[in-house]
Design an enzyme around this catalytic site. Structure first.
Site, PDB file in Angstrom:
ATOM      1  N   LYS A   6       1.156   3.149  -2.067  1.00  0.00           N
ATOM      2  CA  LYS A   6       1.493   3.594  -3.423  1.00  0.00           C
ATOM      3  C   LYS A   6       2.363   4.855  -3.396  1.00  0.00           C
ATOM      4  CE  LYS A   6      -2.856   3.940  -4.674  1.00  0.00           C
ATOM      5  NZ  LYS A   6      -3.507   3.515  -3.400  1.00  0.00           N
ATOM      6  N   ARG A  19      -7.654   3.970 -12.549  1.00  0.00           N
ATOM      7  CA  ARG A  19      -8.433   3.553 -11.399  1.00  0.00           C
ATOM      8  C   ARG A  19      -9.722   2.877 -11.829  1.00  0.00           C
ATOM      9  NH1 ARG A  19      -6.460   6.804  -7.342  1.00  0.00           N
ATOM     10  NH2 ARG A  19      -7.143   6.445  -5.306  1.00  0.00           N
ATOM     11  N   ARG A  48      -1.443   8.540   8.954  1.00  0.00           N
ATOM     12  CA  ARG A  48      -0.706   9.164   7.839  1.00  0.00           C
ATOM     13  C   ARG A  48      -0.667  10.681   7.964  1.00  0.00           C
ATOM     14  NH1 ARG A  48      -2.354   7.821   1.953  1.00  0.00           N
ATOM     15  NH2 ARG A  48      -4.436   8.220   2.766  1.00  0.00           N
ATOM     16  N   ARG A  73      -5.019  14.440   5.654  1.00  0.00           N
ATOM     17  CA  ARG A  73      -5.977  14.609   4.565  1.00  0.00           C
ATOM     18  C   ARG A  73      -7.424  14.560   5.062  1.00  0.00           C
ATOM     19  NH1 ARG A  73      -3.837  10.525  -0.034  1.00  0.00           N
ATOM     20  NH2 ARG A  73      -6.078  10.086  -0.110  1.00  0.00           N
ATOM     21  N   ARG A 111     -13.940   4.499   0.509  1.00  0.00           N
ATOM     22  CA  ARG A 111     -12.892   4.411  -0.517  1.00  0.00           C
ATOM     23  C   ARG A 111     -12.532   2.955  -0.791  1.00  0.00           C
ATOM     24  NH1 ARG A 111      -8.720   8.173   2.272  1.00  0.00           N
ATOM     25  NH2 ARG A 111      -7.251   7.312   0.777  1.00  0.00           N
TER      26      ARG A 111
HETATM   27  P1  AP5 Z   1       0.562   5.752   1.356  1.00  0.00           P
HETATM   28  O1  AP5 Z   1       1.848   5.498   0.644  1.00  0.00           O
HETATM   29  O2  AP5 Z   1       0.158   7.182   1.548  1.00  0.00           O
HETATM   30  O3  AP5 Z   1      -0.619   4.907   0.679  1.00  0.00           O
HETATM   31  P2  AP5 Z   1      -1.362   5.090  -0.695  1.00  0.00           P
HETATM   32  O4  AP5 Z   1      -1.525   3.741  -1.308  1.00  0.00           O
HETATM   33  O5  AP5 Z   1      -0.703   6.148  -1.541  1.00  0.00           O
HETATM   34  O6  AP5 Z   1      -2.771   5.558  -0.153  1.00  0.00           O
HETATM   35  P3  AP5 Z   1      -3.768   6.684  -0.592  1.00  0.00           P
HETATM   36  O7  AP5 Z   1      -4.772   6.783   0.506  1.00  0.00           O
HETATM   37  O8  AP5 Z   1      -3.060   7.960  -0.971  1.00  0.00           O
HETATM   38  O9  AP5 Z   1      -4.403   6.065  -1.838  1.00  0.00           O
HETATM   39  P4  AP5 Z   1      -5.646   6.464  -2.483  1.00  0.00           P
HETATM   40  O10 AP5 Z   1      -5.518   5.637  -3.699  1.00  0.00           O
HETATM   41  O11 AP5 Z   1      -6.900   6.274  -1.708  1.00  0.00           O
HETATM   42  O12 AP5 Z   1      -5.540   8.063  -2.613  1.00  0.00           O
HETATM   43  P5  AP5 Z   1      -5.256   9.053  -3.837  1.00  0.00           P
HETATM   44  O13 AP5 Z   1      -4.558  10.230  -3.308  1.00  0.00           O
HETATM   45  O14 AP5 Z   1      -4.673   8.337  -4.994  1.00  0.00           O
HETATM   46  O15 AP5 Z   1       0.635   4.990   2.759  1.00  0.00           O
HETATM   47  C1  AP5 Z   1      -0.432   5.117   3.703  1.00  0.00           C
HETATM   48  C2  AP5 Z   1       0.163   5.164   5.118  1.00  0.00           C
HETATM   49  O16 AP5 Z   1       0.699   3.890   5.444  1.00  0.00           O
HETATM   50  C3  AP5 Z   1       1.301   6.167   5.274  1.00  0.00           C
HETATM   51  O17 AP5 Z   1       1.180   6.752   6.543  1.00  0.00           O
HETATM   52  C4  AP5 Z   1       2.577   5.316   5.163  1.00  0.00           C
HETATM   53  O18 AP5 Z   1       3.643   5.832   5.926  1.00  0.00           O
HETATM   54  C5  AP5 Z   1       2.097   3.968   5.742  1.00  0.00           C
HETATM   55  N1  AP5 Z   1       2.724   2.819   5.092  1.00  0.00           N
HETATM   56  C6  AP5 Z   1       2.994   2.678   3.768  1.00  0.00           C
HETATM   57  N2  AP5 Z   1       3.550   1.484   3.511  1.00  0.00           N
HETATM   58  C7  AP5 Z   1       3.620   0.839   4.708  1.00  0.00           C
HETATM   59  C8  AP5 Z   1       4.114  -0.458   5.104  1.00  0.00           C
HETATM   60  N3  AP5 Z   1       4.630  -1.319   4.200  1.00  0.00           N
HETATM   61  N4  AP5 Z   1       4.042  -0.784   6.422  1.00  0.00           N
HETATM   62  C9  AP5 Z   1       3.523   0.081   7.339  1.00  0.00           C
HETATM   63  N5  AP5 Z   1       3.053   1.319   7.026  1.00  0.00           N
HETATM   64  C10 AP5 Z   1       3.101   1.693   5.726  1.00  0.00           C
HETATM   65  O19 AP5 Z   1      -6.746   9.448  -4.241  1.00  0.00           O
HETATM   66  C11 AP5 Z   1      -7.553  10.220  -3.392  1.00  0.00           C
HETATM   67  C12 AP5 Z   1      -8.875  10.505  -4.081  1.00  0.00           C
HETATM   68  O20 AP5 Z   1      -8.642  11.246  -5.306  1.00  0.00           O
HETATM   69  C13 AP5 Z   1      -9.675   9.275  -4.512  1.00  0.00           C
HETATM   70  O21 AP5 Z   1     -10.461   8.770  -3.466  1.00  0.00           O
HETATM   71  C14 AP5 Z   1     -10.507   9.861  -5.664  1.00  0.00           C
HETATM   72  O22 AP5 Z   1     -11.598  10.587  -5.181  1.00  0.00           O
HETATM   73  C15 AP5 Z   1      -9.546  10.829  -6.330  1.00  0.00           C
HETATM   74  N6  AP5 Z   1      -8.764  10.213  -7.427  1.00  0.00           N
HETATM   75  C16 AP5 Z   1      -7.404  10.098  -7.508  1.00  0.00           C
HETATM   76  N7  AP5 Z   1      -7.046   9.487  -8.653  1.00  0.00           N
HETATM   77  C17 AP5 Z   1      -8.194   9.207  -9.311  1.00  0.00           C
HETATM   78  C18 AP5 Z   1      -8.486   8.568 -10.554  1.00  0.00           C
HETATM   79  N8  AP5 Z   1      -7.511   8.081 -11.347  1.00  0.00           N
HETATM   80  N9  AP5 Z   1      -9.774   8.433 -10.911  1.00  0.00           N
HETATM   81  C19 AP5 Z   1     -10.778   8.909 -10.155  1.00  0.00           C
HETATM   82  N10 AP5 Z   1     -10.584   9.525  -8.961  1.00  0.00           N
HETATM   83  C20 AP5 Z   1      -9.303   9.668  -8.537  1.00  0.00           C
END
Ligand code: AP5
Length: 215
Positions: A16, A91, A126, A159, A170
């Site tokens: 994402k 989410r 990552r 992270r 997660r």
């Molecule tokens: P990356 O692009 O970083 O993936 P991502 O989908 O953004 O993953 P996240 O782990 O950030 O998602 P998340 O939803 O768990 O975390 P968030 O910060 O939103 O890619 C991952 C890796 O893969 C990278 O190294 C990249 O280079 C590689 N990659 C990407 N695409 C690839 C491909 N096609 N092929 C190969 N490699 C690839 O949330 C974190 C925490 O915040 C949550 O757990 C929760 O506690 C809280 N939170 C955030 N938003 C909310 C909400 N709306 N409600 C409640 N809690 C929330």
């Protein structure tokens, strides 16, 4: 191009954040990552950040009561008048309903589809930029200079919630609370499915070919 209101959905590690950076640049909309906003608050030790930390460190979603208000404040800012890209919000079904309640008309919900097996490896490799939010991977998407952000020159970090056991939690949380959003956006005709197991550039091209028709 501009004026698009886009949501990007997908499990942890689906890509994402990686795709959001490209989308925001092409369609000239702000990239709003609720995860990044929480992490910034955490670094600054604000009351919101300290409250969110307990949940994030345990791989749990932060309660809607904290998240919705934060998102509402962010999208009422001037730079969101002509669209935005939401990364990590909604989410839960309650968050999606809250967005409707705010009168927000979404143009597309991009759903990144990928098997869970490669996600742990993606997340383990990552590295992220705490300043601009760019995401890298030590093998598949390394920065030009080791451990330094290509965009802003800031040192990259790993992270706290990227440990294997937290990632597993997660994924469970995603299955239970966030996956139902796929059906929600299918039902209102906004879901656009993308094969996110493809290489990063291919995924970007799939997304652009969908959004170009709406821009
Ligand atoms: P990356 O692009 O970083 O993936 P991502 O989908 O953004 O993953 P996240 O782990 O950030 O998602 P998340 O939803 O768990 O975390 P968030 O910060 O939103 O890619 C991952 C890796 O893969 C990278 O190294 C990249 O280079 C590689 N990659 C990407 N695409 C690839 C491909 N096609 N092929 C190969 N490699 C690839 O949330 C974190 C925490 O915040 C949550 O757990 C929760 O506690 C809280 N939170 C955030 N938003 C909310 C909400 N709306 N409600 C409640 N809690 C929330």
């Amino acid at each position: 191009m501009g004026s698009l209101k886009i949501i990007i959905l997908g499990p942890p590690g689906a890509g994402k954040g990686t795709q959001a950076t490209q989308i925001a640049a092409r369609y000239d909309v702000p990239h709003i990552s609720t995860g990044d906003i929480f992490r910034k608050n955490l670094r600054e030790e604000t009351p919101l950040g300290l409250e969110a930390k307990t949940y994030m460190d345990n791989g749990l979603l932060v309660p809607d009561s904290l998240t919705v208000g934060m998102l509402k404040d962010r999208i009422s800012e001037e730079d969101c008048r002509h669209g935005y890209l939401l990364d990590g919000f909604p989410r839960t079904l309650a968050q999606a309903d809250a967005l409707v309640g705010l009168g927000e008309q979404i143009d597309a919900a991009i759903n990144l589809q990928v098997d869970y097996a490669p996600l742990i490896e993606r997340i383990a490799g990552r590295r992220v930029c705490g300043n601009c939010g760019s995401a890298y991977h030590i093998i598949t998407a390394p920065p030009k200079v080791e451990n330094v952000c290509d965009n802003c020159g800031t040192e990259l970090y790993q992270r706290d919630d990227d440990k294997a056991e937290t990632v597993e939690k997660r994924l469970v949380e995603y299955d239970e609370k966030s996956k139902p959003l796929v059906a929600y956006y299918e039902n209102n005709g906004l879901a656009k499915h993308v094969d996110a197991s493809a290489p990063i550039e291919d995924v970007t091209n799939q997304i652009f070919s969908i959004l170009d028709k709406l821009a």
